[in-house]
Design a protein around this motif. Structure first.
Motif, short mmCIF file in Angstrom:
data_model
loop_
_atom_site.label_atom_id
_atom_site.label_comp_id
_atom_site.label_asym_id
_atom_site.label_seq_id
_atom_site.Cartn_x
_atom_site.Cartn_y
_atom_site.Cartn_z
N ALA A 55 0.81 -1.22 0.00
CA ALA A 55 0.00 0.00 0.00
C ALA A 55 0.84 1.27 0.00
CB ALA A 55 -0.91 0.00 1.22
N ARG A 56 2.18 1.15 -0.05
CA ARG A 56 3.04 2.34 0.00
C ARG A 56 4.04 2.31 -1.15
NH1 ARG A 56 2.22 5.54 3.94
NH2 ARG A 56 4.20 6.61 3.95
N SER A 57 4.43 3.51 -1.57
CA SER A 57 5.49 3.67 -2.56
C SER A 57 6.57 4.55 -1.97
CB SER A 57 4.94 4.32 -3.83
OG SER A 57 4.01 3.47 -4.45
N SER A 58 7.81 4.31 -2.35
CA SER A 58 8.95 5.10 -1.87
C SER A 58 9.72 5.65 -3.05
CB SER A 58 9.90 4.23 -1.04
OG SER A 58 9.24 3.71 0.08
N VAL A 59 10.22 6.88 -2.88
CA VAL A 59 11.12 7.49 -3.85
C VAL A 59 12.39 7.85 -3.09
CG1 VAL A 59 11.50 9.43 -5.42
CG2 VAL A 59 9.23 8.40 -5.24
N TRP B 4 17.78 10.80 1.15
CA TRP B 4 16.44 11.02 1.70
C TRP B 4 15.48 10.06 1.03
CZ3 TRP B 4 14.78 14.87 5.22
CH2 TRP B 4 15.78 15.70 5.67
N ARG B 5 14.36 9.80 1.73
CA ARG B 5 13.31 8.94 1.19
C ARG B 5 11.97 9.61 1.41
NH1 ARG B 5 12.72 3.45 4.11
NH2 ARG B 5 11.96 4.83 5.73
N CYS B 6 11.12 9.59 0.39
CA CYS B 6 9.74 10.05 0.49
C CYS B 6 8.85 8.82 0.33
CB CYS B 6 9.44 11.07 -0.61
SG CYS B 6 7.72 11.61 -0.63
N GLN B 7 7.93 8.62 1.28
CA GLN B 7 6.98 7.51 1.20
C GLN B 7 5.57 8.09 1.12
OE1 GLN B 7 8.05 5.26 4.79
NE2 GLN B 7 8.57 3.61 3.40
N VAL B 8 4.71 7.42 0.36
CA VAL B 8 3.33 7.86 0.22
C VAL B 8 2.43 6.64 0.00
CG1 VAL B 8 3.52 8.22 -2.29
CG2 VAL B 8 1.85 9.53 -0.98
N GLY B 9 1.21 6.74 0.48
CA GLY B 9 0.24 5.67 0.26
C GLY B 9 -0.11 5.56 -1.21
N SER B 10 -0.59 4.40 -1.63
CA SER B 10 -0.91 4.17 -3.04
C SER B 10 -1.98 5.13 -3.56
CB SER B 10 -1.35 2.73 -3.26
OG SER B 10 -2.50 2.45 -2.47
N ASP B 11 -2.77 5.69 -2.65
CA ASP B 11 -3.80 6.66 -3.06
C ASP B 11 -3.32 8.10 -2.87
OD1 ASP B 11 -3.75 6.86 -0.31
OD2 ASP B 11 -5.91 6.53 -0.04
N GLY B 12 -2.02 8.29 -2.59
CA GLY B 12 -1.46 9.63 -2.41
C GLY B 12 -1.58 10.16 -1.00
N SER B 13 -2.08 9.36 -0.07
CA SER B 13 -2.29 9.83 1.30
C SER B 13 -1.05 9.61 2.17
CB SER B 13 -3.47 9.09 1.93
OG SER B 13 -3.17 7.71 2.04
N ASN B 14 -1.01 10.35 3.27
CA ASN B 14 0.01 10.21 4.31
C ASN B 14 1.45 10.25 3.81
OD1 ASN B 14 -2.02 9.90 6.32
ND2 ASN B 14 -2.24 7.77 5.71
N PRO B 15 1.84 11.30 3.08
CA PRO B 15 3.23 11.38 2.65
C PRO B 15 4.16 11.63 3.84
CG PRO B 15 2.10 13.42 2.15
CD PRO B 15 1.06 12.46 2.67
N THR B 16 5.33 11.00 3.81
CA THR B 16 6.37 11.24 4.81
C THR B 16 7.70 11.40 4.09
OG1 THR B 16 6.82 8.89 5.14
CG2 THR B 16 5.19 9.90 6.60
N VAL B 17 8.56 12.25 4.64
CA VAL B 17 9.89 12.45 4.10
C VAL B 17 10.87 12.26 5.25
CG1 VAL B 17 11.47 14.10 3.02
CG2 VAL B 17 9.06 14.07 2.35
#
Length: 50
Positions: A13-17, A28-41
């Motif tokens: 359910a999450r993607s990372s860049v 650095w890493r940015c993570q976000v839910g598959s629907d674009g919700s709850n981004p974290t850096v």
């Protein structure tokens, strides 16, 4: 500053860049839910990423 995307990964359910930022290439890493919700850096720490 400089930002370079060095990789990405989708996992469930999450993607990372993954990025390198600035002249030292700090990881650095940015993570976000598959629907674009709850981004974290977050800073990955020196040597935390190949």
């Amino acid at each position: 500053g400089r930002l370079k995307v060095v990789g990405s990964r989708a996992s469930g359910a999450r993607s990372s860049v993954y990025m390198r930022i600035g002249p030292s290439g700090a990881p650095w890493r940015c993570q976000v839910g598959s629907d674009g919700s709850n981004p974290t850096v977050g800073f990955m720490g020196y040597g935390g990423m190949a």
